[in-house]
Write an enzyme that holds these catalytic residues in place. Structure first.
Site, PDB file in Angstrom:
ATOM      1  N   TYR A  89      -7.631  11.024   4.464  1.00  0.00           N
ATOM      2  CA  TYR A  89      -7.003  10.002   4.233  1.00  0.00           C
ATOM      3  C   TYR A  89      -6.283   9.876   2.734  1.00  0.00           C
ATOM      4  CZ  TYR A  89      -6.285   4.692   3.660  1.00  0.00           C
ATOM      5  OH  TYR A  89      -5.789   3.748   3.721  1.00  0.00           O
ATOM      6  N   ILE A 123      -8.224  -4.608   2.506  1.00  0.00           N
ATOM      7  CA  ILE A 123      -7.293  -5.778   3.000  1.00  0.00           C
ATOM      8  C   ILE A 123      -8.202  -6.576   3.730  1.00  0.00           C
ATOM      9  CG2 ILE A 123      -5.604  -6.877   4.093  1.00  0.00           C
ATOM     10  CD1 ILE A 123      -3.632  -4.539   3.188  1.00  0.00           C
TER      11      ILE A 123
END
Length: 322
Positions: A143, A173
């Protein structure tokens, strides 16, 4: 931006970003791009145009861009950190091969492109406190590797071809609208669901593990504001540090208990999530974003906690109609 394509419009960020862009720019000017098996529905489908837009198919992306006269692309296609570790080749195919397709279309059709990066683009050798805008980036996850490559490839197209590429490094988030989908920072969403449901929360991250976080309204604000920014002010393009708050599990647990004093939490550490979390910054320095395009978050931990609890209470425990 006149006509916008959101690739990944049904994902965690995309579903809310598409709605916000439609609110600001007009429903007919924002196309909800999706892949087979993740089609839009409800308000997302009915609120404006939609089209299949698979980043692994450059021809398909080009056709959508031409059909809808798109001049700005939000490329949100990616696998999140934990999922990517289990499917590294697919993560690269979507995140990097897909980005190449998007950038090639943007170069040919003169589109601006937003492709988010992440705190995952840093690594253990990166300074963890007030992580600089420009610093060493040596991530050890697929990632993170793909996010660093995203930044460099976007900058390459910016410098070589003049393609208008822009990005931010998102922290974790937090949102009450779309459930999390396999990220290291997902615990900071899951804990609110447990609190509202009256369940004991099992935390996969160790106490004391600090990570940057952001409430979804601020994430949307960052993604839109940077694309609206005057390009003559931008020194950096890909990607700006942005942050709003930094906390560890004990801190957010304590904040929630101010409103839910009976809420309980215990720890069952997930080794993979913990190792990823420890490689990420405790808190980024977002001075460049503030200076170059006026970034400023609206939510801190206190305000976000109150808003999350309020909306999740409405979502999970709707009042019975009389």
């Amino acid at each position: 931006m006149n006509n916008i394509l959101v690739i990944g419009s049904t994902g965690q960020i995309g579903s809310e970003l598409t709605r916000e862009l439609r609110r600001r720019y007009g429903s007919s000017h924002v196309v909800a791009g999706y892949i087979q098996g993740a089609e839009p529905h409800g308000e997302l489908l009915e609120g404006g145009p939609s089209a299949m837009a698979d980043v692994t198919d450059g021809t398909m992306i080009a056709e959508v861009v031409k059909k809808y006269h798109v001049d700005a692309i939000y490329n949100l296609a990616a696998l999140l950190s934990v999922v990517a570790e289990s499917k590294p080749r697919l993560a690269w195919r979507i995140g990097i091969d897909g980005l190449w397709n998007v950038l090639e279309v943007a170069r040919q059709e003169q589109c601006a492109v937003f492709t988010p990066s992440s705190i995952g683009s840093f690594g253990l050798s990166t300074p963890h406190l007030r992580t600089p805008q420009d610093t060493i980036q040596r991530p050890q996850t697929i990632y993170g590797v793909s996010k660093v490559t995203t930044e460099l490839l976007s900058d390459y197209f910016q410098k070589k071809y003049g393609t208008d590429t822009r990005s931010v490094r998102f922290p974790g988030i937090i949102s009450y609208v779309t459930p999390p989908g396999g990220g290291t920072t997902d615990y900071a969403v899951d804990i609110f669901y447990s609190a509202v449901r009256g369940e004991k929360f099992v935390c996969p991250i160790k106490a004391g593990t600090m990570m940057d976080m952001m409430y979804m309204p601020d994430a949307l604000k960052a993604a839109i504001t940077i694309m609206e920014a005057d390009p003559s002010r931008l020194v950096h393009h890909n990607a700006f540090n942005v942050t709003a708050m930094s906390f560890d599990p004990e801190t957010i647990y304590g904040e929630i208990r101010k409103h839910r004093p009976d809420f309980q939490m215990e720890y069952q550490i997930d080794p993979l999530k913990q190792s990823i979390a420890e490689s990420w910054p405790d808190k980024m320095d977002d001075t460049c974003a503030r200076r170059e395009w006026g970034w400023s978050p609206d939510y801190d931990l206190r305000r976000m906690t109150m808003d999350m609890l309020k909306h999740l209470e409405e979502k999970l425990r709707p009042q019975e109609s009389s």
